[in-house]
Scaffold this active site. Sequence first.
Site, PDB file in Angstrom:
ATOM      1  N   HIS A 177       0.788  -0.911   0.175  1.00  0.00           N
ATOM      2  CA  HIS A 177      -0.468   0.053  -0.307  1.00  0.00           C
ATOM      3  C   HIS A 177       1.040   1.017   0.098  1.00  0.00           C
ATOM      4  CE1 HIS A 177       0.346   0.487   4.204  1.00  0.00           C
ATOM      5  NE2 HIS A 177       0.259   1.106   4.326  1.00  0.00           N
ATOM      6  N   LYS A 181      -0.006   5.457  -2.213  1.00  0.00           N
ATOM      7  CA  LYS A 181       0.749   6.886  -1.058  1.00  0.00           C
ATOM      8  C   LYS A 181       1.269   7.943  -2.048  1.00  0.00           C
ATOM      9  CE  LYS A 181       1.697   4.574   3.417  1.00  0.00           C
ATOM     10  NZ  LYS A 181       0.693   5.503   4.077  1.00  0.00           N
ATOM     11  N   GLU A 215       6.757   4.721  13.663  1.00  0.00           N
ATOM     12  CA  GLU A 215       5.304   4.585  13.754  1.00  0.00           C
ATOM     13  C   GLU A 215       5.156   4.691  15.761  1.00  0.00           C
ATOM     14  OE1 GLU A 215       2.423   1.308  11.664  1.00  0.00           O
ATOM     15  OE2 GLU A 215       4.987   0.764  12.155  1.00  0.00           O
ATOM     16  N   HIS A 239       7.708  -2.248   2.126  1.00  0.00           N
ATOM     17  CA  HIS A 239       6.853  -0.662   2.388  1.00  0.00           C
ATOM     18  C   HIS A 239       8.765  -0.146   2.319  1.00  0.00           C
ATOM     19  CE1 HIS A 239       3.455  -1.908   3.607  1.00  0.00           C
ATOM     20  NE2 HIS A 239       3.152  -1.883   4.470  1.00  0.00           N
TER      21      HIS A 239
END
Length: 489
Positions: A177, A181, A215, A239
């Site tokens: 994903h 972005k 994160e 990622h």
Amino acid sequence: MTNDPTPGACNLVIFGIAGDLARRKLLAALYHLDLENLLHPDTRILGLARSEMNDDDLRNMVMNSLVQFIGGDLNQETLRRLMRRMSYRSLEFKNTAHFKGLQEWFKDSNYRSIFYFATPAAVYADICAGLSHAGLIRSDSQVIMEKPIGDSLKSSKLVNDLVGSRFSEEQIYRIDHYLGKETVLNLLVLRFANSLFTSNWDYTCIDHIQITVAESVGLEHRWNFYDKAGQLRDMVQNHLLQILCLLAMEPPADLSPDSIRTEKLKVLKALRPITKENLGKNVVRGQYVDGFVKGAPVPAYINEEGANPRSTTETYVAIKAEIDNWRWSGVPFYLRTGKRLAMKHSEINIHFKAQPHNIFRNSFPDLPPNMLTIRLQPDEGIELQMMNKVPGITEIGQITRNHLDLSFSESYNSSRIVDAYERLLLEAMQQNQSWFVRRDEVEQAWIWIDDIIRAWERSGVRPDPYPAGSWGPTSAIALIARDGRHWDE
Ligand code: BG6
């Protein structure tokens, strides 16, 4: 592809409609696509899961999820349209007879199908077998697969072989994903639509690159799943390596899927292997211990709900990656990512080389090199640090460090950044594979990651502790300090 952004009609079938991914991401993405008139009027959506529900239960679940993850201010007309598209069937993935029961739904329309596997990879085999048994796979069908695709080269090959025995590579859309972005996609524009950067993007001008994906969240009820993976498999294999590829690849000839993906693959192939011998200098593993995130106390990873107190899984990793090719010779890429860090913050810093000679040394003895910052999230934008004369009738040597700042939200006056899943669903409906990962990329990434895992196993490295809410273990500071550099805070 035509210029009309609205894709042709399709039958979108979501396996795992009641799961976290579907509820959190896919439903919101579909709502926004419908709101922007980017779903064909004839597109239908079939949700599948084990739970006994009917169409009305599904619609209630969809409604609750949208309110929870988007907010209460939903467009009623769009909601009605979206709900009309949706149906539900309960399905045991292992039960091929249940798949036969789906034939009736497909009979009502002849549009191509997109099968979205929003389930653990462990059931992909059953889903593929069921679809095949029921004769629901056609040559124009597509399948969208979520990560993780295996947990090693070997297991990823098994998953790929299995899905590959029913669908051709042109039909398979592997989601990372991060490739959906805005800011990650913009890397291509930044590099290849601006001659300033195209001509300065190599070892002659760039000193080093830092990629940070931090994160503040912990594991949020998925401790058991995460513990088998760890941050290296969960975030770096996909990622961070995809970001690294987009930063490091050669210009693709065009935007076609294979032009882009072949260039990314070459980067992955050129990554210098990490072995037991060079592990200590190049990789840091960390695991968080008790601490405070945003002022609130947070338990150690091994004391989280349902945790195994003896777990040695890493929740943080920092790596010095080197690319053995002409363009990047001697330019390290420092990667770091972790859970329960001080804040959610992802950015790329491109450190350019220093000027060879400083004519401003009397007033500014340490002329800082330029730095380009690409803020991935939040506060998406691009910032260029550069030197400027202090305005006024001061002597010319009075200079200061300043920055050009392009904040996406301010510059484009956009009220919301398009979510990655929205873009990727649209791209899949448009049958564009450019932003999906090809099988050889996934496998090449695993080759590099497997080496690191093997080196960890052989050397018995245990993770270094770091307090939750900090920026990671001190050994990560040492990793970059050994090269006379420091992490950008
Ligand atoms: C997922 C990982 O792929 O990405 C999660 O499995 C992680 O562990 C998430 O939290 C981060 O995504 P984002 O879009 O919030 O940066």
